[in-house]
Every structure is written in structure tokens, then in C-alpha cells.
Design a protein around this motif. Structure first.
Motif, mmCIF file in Angstrom:
data_model
loop_
_atom_site.group_PDB
_atom_site.id
_atom_site.type_symbol
_atom_site.label_atom_id
_atom_site.label_comp_id
_atom_site.label_asym_id
_atom_site.label_seq_id
_atom_site.Cartn_x
_atom_site.Cartn_y
_atom_site.Cartn_z
ATOM 1 N N ARG A 127 -5.224 33.477 -37.163
ATOM 2 C CA ARG A 127 -6.172 33.046 -36.131
ATOM 3 C C ARG A 127 -5.624 33.405 -34.763
ATOM 4 N N PHE A 128 -6.527 33.795 -33.889
ATOM 5 C CA PHE A 128 -6.154 34.220 -32.541
ATOM 6 C C PHE A 128 -6.742 33.214 -31.553
ATOM 7 N N MET A 129 -5.854 32.586 -30.758
ATOM 8 C CA MET A 129 -6.264 31.538 -29.822
ATOM 9 C C MET A 129 -6.127 32.029 -28.380
ATOM 10 N N LEU A 130 -6.961 31.480 -27.527
ATOM 11 C CA LEU A 130 -6.931 31.790 -26.099
ATOM 12 C C LEU A 130 -6.908 30.482 -25.325
ATOM 13 N N LEU A 131 -5.853 30.287 -24.530
ATOM 14 C CA LEU A 131 -5.765 29.127 -23.642
ATOM 15 C C LEU A 131 -6.150 29.589 -22.242
ATOM 16 N N LEU A 132 -7.179 28.949 -21.683
ATOM 17 C CA LEU A 132 -7.675 29.303 -20.361
ATOM 18 C C LEU A 132 -7.137 28.301 -19.342
ATOM 19 N N LEU A 140 -8.043 24.568 -19.018
ATOM 20 C CA LEU A 140 -9.486 24.425 -18.898
ATOM 21 C C LEU A 140 -10.137 24.334 -20.277
ATOM 22 N N GLN A 141 -9.710 25.238 -21.166
ATOM 23 C CA GLN A 141 -10.264 25.281 -22.514
ATOM 24 C C GLN A 141 -9.256 25.912 -23.469
ATOM 25 N N THR A 142 -9.389 25.551 -24.728
ATOM 26 C CA THR A 142 -8.650 26.218 -25.802
ATOM 27 C C THR A 142 -9.690 26.766 -26.768
ATOM 28 N N ILE A 143 -9.693 28.068 -26.962
ATOM 29 C CA ILE A 143 -10.745 28.726 -27.734
ATOM 30 C C ILE A 143 -10.137 29.550 -28.865
ATOM 31 N N GLU A 144 -10.743 29.450 -30.040
ATOM 32 C CA GLU A 144 -10.370 30.325 -31.148
ATOM 33 C C GLU A 144 -11.251 31.566 -31.080
ATOM 34 N N LEU A 145 -10.620 32.713 -30.862
ATOM 35 C CA LEU A 145 -11.375 33.951 -30.690
ATOM 36 C C LEU A 145 -11.704 34.635 -32.001
ATOM 37 N N SER A 146 -10.807 34.542 -32.978
ATOM 38 C CA SER A 146 -11.072 35.261 -34.223
ATOM 39 C C SER A 146 -10.261 34.696 -35.375
ATOM 40 N N GLU A 159 -14.274 40.788 -24.704
ATOM 41 C CA GLU A 159 -14.663 39.412 -25.002
ATOM 42 C C GLU A 159 -13.710 38.424 -24.340
ATOM 43 N N VAL A 160 -12.426 38.788 -24.290
ATOM 44 C CA VAL A 160 -11.440 37.941 -23.609
ATOM 45 C C VAL A 160 -11.771 37.862 -22.124
ATOM 46 N N LEU A 202 -7.856 43.782 -14.224
ATOM 47 C CA LEU A 202 -8.966 44.323 -13.437
ATOM 48 C C LEU A 202 -9.804 43.224 -12.796
ATOM 49 N N VAL A 203 -9.745 42.009 -13.377
ATOM 50 C CA VAL A 203 -10.507 40.886 -12.805
ATOM 51 C C VAL A 203 -9.558 39.822 -12.252
ATOM 52 N N ASP A 204 -8.304 40.213 -12.020
ATOM 53 C CA ASP A 204 -7.307 39.358 -11.367
ATOM 54 C C ASP A 204 -7.004 38.083 -12.166
ATOM 55 N N VAL A 205 -6.904 38.219 -13.475
ATOM 56 C CA VAL A 205 -6.514 37.101 -14.346
ATOM 57 C C VAL A 205 -5.187 37.468 -15.011
ATOM 58 N N SER A 206 -4.202 36.593 -14.902
ATOM 59 C CA SER A 206 -2.870 36.868 -15.421
ATOM 60 C C SER A 206 -2.733 36.456 -16.886
ATOM 61 N N VAL A 207 -1.944 37.213 -17.633
ATOM 62 C CA VAL A 207 -1.542 36.814 -18.983
ATOM 63 C C VAL A 207 -0.131 36.249 -18.874
ATOM 64 N N LEU A 208 -0.004 34.948 -19.035
ATOM 65 C CA LEU A 208 1.298 34.299 -18.864
ATOM 66 C C LEU A 208 2.200 34.501 -20.072
ATOM 67 N N ASP A 209 1.602 34.545 -21.254
ATOM 68 C CA ASP A 209 2.422 34.692 -22.457
ATOM 69 C C ASP A 209 1.528 35.015 -23.645
ATOM 70 N N HIS A 210 2.148 35.507 -24.682
ATOM 71 C CA HIS A 210 1.515 35.647 -25.992
ATOM 72 C C HIS A 210 2.532 35.109 -26.987
ATOM 73 N N LEU A 211 2.168 34.042 -27.673
ATOM 74 C CA LEU A 211 3.058 33.408 -28.640
ATOM 75 C C LEU A 211 2.613 33.762 -30.051
ATOM 76 N N VAL A 212 3.561 34.198 -30.850
ATOM 77 C CA VAL A 212 3.317 34.450 -32.263
ATOM 78 C C VAL A 212 3.993 33.327 -33.048
ATOM 79 N N VAL A 213 3.207 32.615 -33.833
ATOM 80 C CA VAL A 213 3.702 31.430 -34.535
ATOM 81 C C VAL A 213 3.906 31.750 -36.007
ATOM 82 N N GLY A 214 5.117 31.483 -36.483
ATOM 83 C CA GLY A 214 5.437 31.631 -37.890
ATOM 84 C C GLY A 214 5.683 30.270 -38.516
ATOM 85 N N ARG A 215 6.433 30.228 -39.580
ATOM 86 C CA ARG A 215 6.741 28.959 -40.239
ATOM 87 C C ARG A 215 8.034 28.398 -39.651
#
Length: 227
Positions: A127-132, A140-146, A159-160, A202-215
Motif C-alpha cells: 500500500r502506498f500512503m500520502l501524508l499531506l 492535513l490528511q492521510t490518504i491511501e493512494l494505491s 494524482e499526487v 513544479l507546484v512548490d510542494v516539498s517531499v520531506l521523506d519517503h518511508l519504506v516499512v518492512g517487518r
């Protein structure tokens, strides 16, 4: 006392009474699990059964992430307990999400990691999550994208961007799990992260991190210096 019913134990040693008097943090994993189980099996108290379960699975994390087949194969458990357990876990996840969305800034990377680990660890599909986040890094929101594998092109940068603009987000944190349990990012993970980062820039929104979660572990793109 493990062979006795908990009702026969001294009141000061019963898990429920101890929780009411001392608080949940005073109880061991086995005692908390025993309260959830409510009853043991003939000749075995709920606490003894809880200890057996922890020994069987190794620790609480592996028990909570066990498959339905693994869980229900244990004497004294079954489908009803499995459903109750996962309802309880989902309530905990939603409670954490509500706490996050009450306006407190995210000042601790570990808090982010803990939340996402609880949200994503142990799932049987990716599952791919997006924290806004706003400009002060409040959620603001936590969304499951896929759902499914990232390399199956189920996460689209446009879509992001659309989602971030709709929420008026100033920054985002990306996260997804690896059902294999290995948290090491793949080349597909790095590729889609780069595409999303470029699109959001391009729309001035920063990506602070990408976390990959394992066991029991996670990997941070920011800590690796990849963002």
C-alpha cells in the motif's frame, strides 16, 4: 497460579484489577494480551495462554502480524478472536491518525516512523500512503493512494500533485510497505519517488521523506540522502 482460573487469583495479581489500579503501562505484554483473550483453555489460564502465544510467535509484533491461518491454528483461538484482534488494531491506528490531525506539528521523525509502522507493517499487500502537511508540518490528511506493487504503475505523479493541491498542502511524506518484510527500497521505489518529487516541485510542494516499512524495520529516503 497459571493452572488456576484468574478469578481464583488474589485481586492484587489479576490483570484487570491491576490495570484499573496502576494503569495499562504497568502490565506486561502477556497480561495485556490476557485481558484481550478474556479466557484461557481448560487447565490453562488466560495469562498462561498469552505467554504461550508470545513464545510461539516470538514477540507481540509477530503475533499481531500473524496471518489468519497462523493465528487460528493455535488451540484456544479462532476466527472470532482474529476478527476482534484486527478490529482493535484498526481502532488503534485510527486513534493515532486522529491525534495527528489535531493540529500538532510533526517535530519528531520517530513519531512519523512509529505511526507509519503501525499503519503499514504486516499487511499482505503493498500500500502506498500520502501524508499531506501544511507549512508548519501539521498533518492535513492521510490518504491511501494505491494497493498493489508500485512497479505496476498504480501510483501516478499527476494524482499526487492533484491531491496535494486540493488539500492546499505545502509538503508531503510518502510511505509504502514491503509485504516481504524487507525494508530496503527497490529501484522502482527510487524511480517513482524521483518522478513524484519532480512533479511536486513544479507546484512548490516539498517531499520531506519517503518511508519504506518492512517487518520491524523501516528505511528513510531522507536519512539516506536521496531527497
Amino acid at each position: 497460579m497459571d493452572g488456576k482460573s484468574i478469578a481464583q487469583w488474589p485481586a492484587s495479581e489479576r490483570p484487570r484489577e491491576r490495570l484499573l489500579k496502576q494503569g495499562p503501562e504497568a502490565l506486561s505484554d502477556a497480561e495485556l494480551l490476557a485481558i484481550f483473550l478474556r479466557t484461557g483453555v481448560p487447565g490453562t489460564s488466560a495469562v498462561a495462554l498469552a505467554r504461550q502465544l508470545l513464545d510461539e510467535f516470538g514477540d507481540l509484533g509477530h503475533l499481531l502480524n500473524a496471518s489468519k491461518q497462523q493465528f487460528c491454528a493455535i488451540r484456544g483461538l479462532g476466527e472470532a478472536k482474529y476478527v476482534q484482534l484486527h478490529a482493535t488494531l484498526e481502532l488503534a491506528r485510527r486513534y493515532l491518525a486522529v491525534q495527528w490531525q489535531r493540529g500538532e506539528p510533526l517535530t519528531s521523525p520517530q513519531a512519523v516512523r512509529d505511526y507509519l509502522r503501525h499503519r503499514l507493517q504486516g499487511l499482505e499487500e503493498e500500500r502506498f500512503m500520502l501524508l499531506l502537511l501544511d507549512s508548519q508540518h501539521r498533518v492535513l490528511q492521510t490518504i491511501e493512494l494505491s494497493r498493489g506493487t508500485i512497479d505496476a504503475a498504480q501510483v501516478y505523479p499527476r494524482e499526487v500533485v492533484k491531491t496535494a493541491l486540493k488539500a492546499n498542502a505545502a509538503a508531503v511524506i510518502l510511505a509504502h510497505n514491503h509485504p516481504s518484510g524487507v525494508a530496503e527500497p527497490s529501484q522502482a521505489d527510487r524511480h517513482i519517488t524521483g518522478r513524484i518529487q519532480q512533479a511536486l516541485a513544479l507546484v512548490d510542494v516539498s517531499v520531506l521523506d519517503h518511508l519504506v516499512v518492512g517487518r520491524g524495520q523501516s528505511c528513510s529516503f531522507a536519512e539516506r540522502g536521496w531527497l
